[in-house]
Write a protein that holds these residues in place. Sequence first.
Motif, mmCIF file in Angstrom:
data_model
loop_
_atom_site.group_PDB
_atom_site.id
_atom_site.type_symbol
_atom_site.label_atom_id
_atom_site.label_comp_id
_atom_site.label_asym_id
_atom_site.label_seq_id
_atom_site.Cartn_x
_atom_site.Cartn_y
_atom_site.Cartn_z
ATOM 1 N N ASP A 1 0.829 -1.207 0.000
ATOM 2 C CA ASP A 1 0.000 0.000 0.000
ATOM 3 C C ASP A 1 0.865 1.258 0.000
ATOM 4 O O ASP A 1 0.526 2.264 -0.632
ATOM 5 N N LEU A 2 2.016 1.236 0.721
ATOM 6 C CA LEU A 2 2.877 2.424 0.820
ATOM 7 C C LEU A 2 3.403 2.816 -0.551
ATOM 8 O O LEU A 2 3.406 3.992 -0.920
ATOM 9 N N TYR A 3 3.836 1.818 -1.337
ATOM 10 C CA TYR A 3 4.364 2.148 -2.663
ATOM 11 C C TYR A 3 3.277 2.783 -3.536
ATOM 12 O O TYR A 3 3.515 3.785 -4.221
ATOM 13 N N ASN A 4 2.062 2.204 -3.492
ATOM 14 C CA ASN A 4 0.964 2.769 -4.295
ATOM 15 C C ASN A 4 0.613 4.181 -3.847
ATOM 16 O O ASN A 4 0.380 5.066 -4.661
ATOM 17 N N LEU A 5 0.558 4.387 -2.527
ATOM 18 C CA LEU A 5 0.230 5.725 -2.006
ATOM 19 C C LEU A 5 1.305 6.737 -2.415
ATOM 20 O O LEU A 5 1.001 7.872 -2.781
#
Length: 794
Positions: free
Chosen positions: A54-58
């Motif tokens: 999720d962090l990479y996408n955000l």
Amino acid sequence: MNCLQSSELTRAILSSAGIGLWMIELDEGKPPRMYADKALLLTLGLPEETLPEDLYNLWCNNVDLSYYEGFAEFVDQMTRGSMSEVEYAWNHQSRGVIFLKNYGGRNNEYTRGVRLEGCSMEVTEQVEFKMHLRELDQYSDIANTLGDGFDSIYYVDINDNSFIEFNAQGAVKTLDAENCKNFFEGLEQILEKTVYRDDWNAVKDFVNKDRMLHGLENDRTVSVSFRFFIDGQLVFYRLKAAKTPDSDNHIVVTLENVNEEELAKAERKAAANRDMAVISGLSDDFGCVVYVDYETLSEVLYRFDPLFEKLVPGWSKIDNFGKRLDVLVNTIVHPGDREAFCAATEPSKVLDAVEREHIYFVNFRLQVDGEDIYYQIKFVKDENSKNHVIAGFHSVDAETKREMASLEKAELANKAKSAFLFNMSHDIRTPLNAMIGFTDMAVKNIDDKAKALDCLSKSKLSSEHLLSLINDVLDMSRIESGKVELDLNPVDLDENGEDLVPMLKSLAEKKNVHFEFNRHDIQNRYVYVDFLRMNQVLINVVSNAVKYTPSGGSVVVDISQVPSQREGYGLYQFVIKDTGIGMSPEYQQHLFDEFSRERTSTVSKQQGTGLGLAITKRIVDMMEGSIDVESKVGVGSSFTIRIPMRIQENPEAVEQMRFAHSEQESVSFEGFRVLVVEDNELNLEISKDILESAGVIVESASDGSVAVECLREKGPDYYDCILMDIQMPVMDGFEATRAIRKMFPDKRVPIIALSANAFDEDRRKSLEAGMDGHLAKPVVIAQLEDALKKYLRH
């Protein structure tokens, strides 16, 4: 991960300098993962428990669109092995746009894929410093430097509300600093004329000085997006206010066109909403939906029904699919299904199944509070990612139990039909055996007239019994298919009772059973009812009572009228009591089922299809009535039937019918000529014998086409009547009748159907084809004589 595991001192130094560390893993076949230290997560405003995927996408999705090309080039250069740096705008969830500067490169010691490592620092103040106006003589330089991206930039003194505006591009009318002494009031007046009405309240609140300054106490920038009407179209703009680093008394307010950015955001949001709507819509009947990486069994939970939390406390907090299944199987999966469940959900089994079939189902039972609940896991392959599967848990309890009930019902029906066939095989063969046996005996004793007549009489009784068995089966079939309709006629209940009594009494006397018939409290004797069906009900129940009452017993029929709540209707009660063998409570529950008998005829010595009471119940239901029974083994039974009947308004009509019926005169058939159209020689022989014995001249035709030719050759006046079979080769009876009617439209020779098709719809078809009457086979001499009396005239 090593670069993120620095010593606390190092991390403290970096954090104090506003520097955060990050690492990105881009492994083949896996989603990108990004790891960040607390300093970077704090800068980005993200919680520490944010998952790496999720962090990479955000991180990527919140890069401002106008900077995304440079940001993508930064990542590409690192992936190729070059050190790279980039400065870009990033959309912070609560602070709005912030500016970040990244340094990084590729870790070439990492061999499982691509690992990028680097650091980030926030440079918002430095970037915004370029937009701030520190000195009046710097206005032009700042305008040239920053003005390309803004419609207007205002440098506002919050002490006296004075301002300087530059680089106005015409989205709104330029504020005149000389004539407008209050920036906030002037901006509100200008914007009110052009801002889209639905957005005005938000803009009005934003340009309120007190609210704006209060917002800037907590954040370095505040902003509001809204829409202008420009050339008949809505265009997105943004007002943004920021503190200046050089003075506590000044703020910068900018107005910029953000239409592309907002439209892109709206499209992303719409796409996300569509995705979630699809997921939600497709998974409405799924209590739990997870996205599983079957290499690590890690999962992303998309949907969760609180019901699972009640069944398995803590199940929602599980983040590994293997653990999720282990907890489930060790708590509420039915013990009898656990071994098969574990085998069916083993990772290699699931991956192999979805690879081959794309979809894979695992069915099992939950055991909750002692009750079995049928459940299913539906596995669906993610075609875009290797080893990734969507798993949905949902209840199939209702449909499974419905199918089980249907199977059980079908099994019971099959058992009932098997029992019926067994019983019918015996019960049909019994009268057949008697018919064949007594016929043979009559042939052998043909010279002994008394003996031969006795044998033939018994053979006739057996044939009548066989016919009643067949009629019961056919009647039940037609009732169940909905082909039976009530034929309501005006009836005198007193007369109907008088007609029934002799026949019912005769049934009882043959078994030496006392029969009693009582009728009382009938206030409305003239009603509308299908008296044939009503008589069928009474005959079925009374004949059963007589059948199962031993010699010396009694059967009592009591008919009365009881109070009715239905206006215009009378409620009539028929009570049939006997002193027979009675019925067990268990059998009474199935008394009205098809093919139901408490004992077979081989045991009870009583023959029948087991359909009589089932037919009776269906007829009573059709009449909107009720039938109840009380019975005790060895004591007897009591049936109570209640039928609502519409009361006649003109009872004289029944009296007229009775009068007309009583005046039938005897008719001689001597000299009448009848054409019998029949393809079966035996049936033809029977009909000829009956007719010729009554003095009728009989001619015959083997099918409908021969009959038509006979009429064409001899004319319509030659025959006094035609008896027409229906099912014949070459030309059937319907077609032949239509041809005769068409041939002689002005002459109507009587045509009576004489057919094995014995139902109401068959009678209706005969009349529609142009026939005058319909008689069913086997031929009943009395009925044939009545038909001839009606149509043969002197």
